[in-house]
Design a protein around this motif. Structure first.
Motif, PDB file in Angstrom:
ATOM      1  N   SER A 131      86.212 -22.967  14.139  1.00 18.31           N
ATOM      2  CA  SER A 131      87.084 -21.792  13.452  1.00 18.31           C
ATOM      3  C   SER A 131      86.133 -20.699  13.010  1.00 18.31           C
ATOM      4  N   PRO A 132      87.005 -19.540  13.183  1.00 20.37           N
ATOM      5  CA  PRO A 132      85.982 -18.397  12.471  1.00 20.37           C
ATOM      6  C   PRO A 132      85.579 -18.509  11.087  1.00 20.37           C
ATOM      7  N   LEU A 133      86.211 -19.230  10.237  1.00 25.75           N
ATOM      8  CA  LEU A 133      85.998 -19.521   8.840  1.00 25.75           C
ATOM      9  C   LEU A 133      85.528 -20.754   8.260  1.00 25.75           C
ATOM     10  N   ALA A 160      80.230 -19.413  15.846  1.00 22.43           N
ATOM     11  CA  ALA A 160      80.523 -20.168  14.811  1.00 22.43           C
ATOM     12  C   ALA A 160      80.282 -19.983  13.583  1.00 22.43           C
ATOM     13  N   PRO A 161      80.720 -20.584  12.413  1.00 24.41           N
ATOM     14  CA  PRO A 161      80.375 -19.953  11.028  1.00 24.41           C
ATOM     15  C   PRO A 161      78.752 -20.642  10.720  1.00 24.41           C
ATOM     16  N   LEU A 162      78.364 -21.673  11.382  1.00 21.50           N
ATOM     17  CA  LEU A 162      76.861 -22.143  11.308  1.00 21.50           C
ATOM     18  C   LEU A 162      76.500 -22.223  13.024  1.00 21.50           C
ATOM     19  N   PRO A 163      76.085 -21.181  13.479  1.00 24.94           N
ATOM     20  CA  PRO A 163      75.958 -20.883  14.697  1.00 24.94           C
ATOM     21  C   PRO A 163      74.796 -22.090  15.346  1.00 24.94           C
ATOM     22  N   ARG A 164      74.034 -22.568  14.713  1.00 27.89           N
ATOM     23  CA  ARG A 164      73.094 -23.832  15.211  1.00 27.89           C
ATOM     24  C   ARG A 164      72.964 -24.600  13.948  1.00 27.89           C
ATOM     25  N   GLY A 169      73.069 -25.091  19.469  1.00 26.08           N
ATOM     26  CA  GLY A 169      74.063 -23.784  19.684  1.00 26.08           C
ATOM     27  C   GLY A 169      75.494 -24.202  19.591  1.00 26.08           C
ATOM     28  N   PHE A 170      76.262 -23.597  19.048  1.00 21.50           N
ATOM     29  CA  PHE A 170      77.485 -23.903  18.926  1.00 21.50           C
ATOM     30  C   PHE A 170      78.389 -22.649  19.893  1.00 21.50           C
ATOM     31  N   LEU A 171      79.810 -23.027  20.227  1.00 20.29           N
ATOM     32  CA  LEU A 171      80.632 -21.708  20.476  1.00 20.29           C
ATOM     33  C   LEU A 171      81.567 -21.160  19.493  1.00 20.29           C
ATOM     34  N   GLY A 172      81.385 -19.813  19.835  1.00 21.17           N
ATOM     35  CA  GLY A 172      82.321 -19.120  18.701  1.00 21.17           C
ATOM     36  C   GLY A 172      83.703 -19.282  18.934  1.00 21.17           C
ATOM     37  N   PRO A 173      84.556 -19.013  17.893  1.00 22.70           N
ATOM     38  CA  PRO A 173      85.938 -19.115  18.101  1.00 22.70           C
ATOM     39  C   PRO A 173      86.673 -18.801  19.517  1.00 22.70           C
ATOM     40  N   CYS A 174      86.165 -17.655  19.773  1.00 30.09           N
ATOM     41  CA  CYS A 174      86.723 -16.808  20.856  1.00 30.09           C
ATOM     42  C   CYS A 174      86.052 -16.977  22.315  1.00 30.09           C
ATOM     43  N   GLN A 175      84.817 -17.727  22.070  1.00 29.80           N
ATOM     44  CA  GLN A 175      84.028 -17.784  23.516  1.00 29.80           C
ATOM     45  C   GLN A 175      84.632 -18.733  24.218  1.00 29.80           C
ATOM     46  N   ALA A 176      84.565 -18.535  25.798  1.00 23.39           N
ATOM     47  CA  ALA A 176      85.066 -19.505  26.896  1.00 23.39           C
ATOM     48  C   ALA A 176      84.351 -20.696  26.764  1.00 23.39           C
ATOM     49  N   ILE A 177      85.261 -21.649  27.436  1.00 24.43           N
ATOM     50  CA  ILE A 177      84.785 -22.917  27.618  1.00 24.43           C
ATOM     51  C   ILE A 177      84.499 -22.671  29.251  1.00 24.43           C
TER      52      ILE A 177
END
Length: 319
Positions: free
Chosen positions: A182-184, A59-63, A105-113
């Motif tokens: 989102s990535p951005l 995530a743009p701001l991972p935490r 802790g957030f998920l990245g844009p392509c990390q699994a749910i």
């Protein structure tokens, strides 16, 4: 400016990069992290250009210090309550709903749910903003000036766990796992469609490659972001790096509760809303919640069809 955070082993806040307008390349940023930028560190491109791939992003701001999610599209709330036979208080149209979600802790844009399908796994397509510092009691004008970045959010919800938690009268915990962004993260000054409080644009959602939602994010947003931020800051200051979510993007439709994309409508930004409409029209839901192997994609395009925030592309995996 378009910023992204690349995952980096041993660095929970990742590595900040400045992404080119075509989203094909990026250069390292002078600031070590997006939080550092929010805290006032100058940021410029340094070092050599690299290929940009959303799959490498967190995530743009991972935490974040705080994630507050509103329900700015009151049409969504009204539909959900109507389906279970509950009336909606008039105050919902004048006083925003908001809850505090997990932000460590957030998920990245392509990390699994990852989850159990018995939990009723659902996606929720939202717009989100990241703020600078906001003083307690800030005005709506001050709140607008505090918006630093805009991005998309997939606020994952576990629908079958929500009723039990709401019945306790103490808010969400288990029913709201880590969400994805989102990535951005994009500064408002370069955003097509940003009017200072709302993001105008079509929020596109595909489920397993089939169009599911094409809602217009700038329409039917009862509370704009400055209003949501001022609401959150009524009794406490907000730290730089606070994320404010819009809640599920939802559009009204004249003469009915909205139609699926396959029937010429704008569809929905979460499965729950489609199930609500199915219940209202047919007496019960037909669409199931997410199962392992399902793929969810979210993005927004500008007037020339270019992706503004990059794509959220997540597969569902069993726990």
């Amino acid at each position: 400016m378009k910023l992204a955070t690349l995952r980096q082993d041993g660095a929970p806040d990742g590595r900040l990069v400045i992404v080119a307008d075509d989203l094909l390349s990026a250069r390292p940023a002078s600031a070590p992290s997006l939080q550092a930028v929010l805290d006032g560190a100058p940021v410029e491109a340094v070092g050599e250009e690299v290929v940009f791939d959303a799959a490498d992003c967190s995530a743009p701001l991972p935490r974040a210090y705080q994630f507050l999610d509103g329900s700015a599209y009151v049409n969504h709330v009204e539909l959900v309550r109507k389906a279970r036979g509950a009336t909606m208080p008039d105050s919902f149209w004048t006083d925003p709903l908001m809850y505090q979600g997990g932000s460590d802790g957030f998920l990245g844009p392509c990390q699994a749910i990852v989850g159990d399908p018995e939990w009723g796994i659902d996606f929720e397509g939202e717009i989100a903003v990241i703020t600078g510092p906001v003083r307690m009691g800030a005005s709506v004008t001050e709140a607008a000036d505090a918006i630093r970045f805009v991005m998309l959010c997939n606020d994952v919800s576990l629908r079958n766990l929500i009723p039990g938690e709401l019945a306790k009268g103490f808010g969400f915990v288990q029913s709201k796992p880590a969400c994805a962004f989102s990535p951005l993260a994009v500064t408002p000054d370069i955003l097509p469609g940003w009017d200072g409080g709302r993001m105008h644009g079509r929020l596109c959602i595909d489920l397993n490659g089939i169009p599911f939602g094409r809602a217009e994010a700038g329409e039917d947003m009862t509370f704009d972001f400055p209003t949501l931020i001022a609401h959150a800051a009524k009794t406490r200051a907000l730290a730089a790096g606070t994320i404010i979510g819009s809640g599920t993007v939802s559009n009204k439709e004249a003469g009915g509760p909205g139609r699926p994309v396959s029937e010429g409508g704008r569809g929905y930004s979460c499965i729950a809303e489609q199930r609500v409409v199915e219940t209202l029209l047919h007496g019960g839901p037909k669409t199931r919640f997410l199962h392992p192997g399902d793929q969810v994609e979210m993005w927004m395009e500008d007037g020339e069809g270019r992706t503004i925030f990059g794509r959220i592309s997540q597969k569902v995996e069993a726990i």
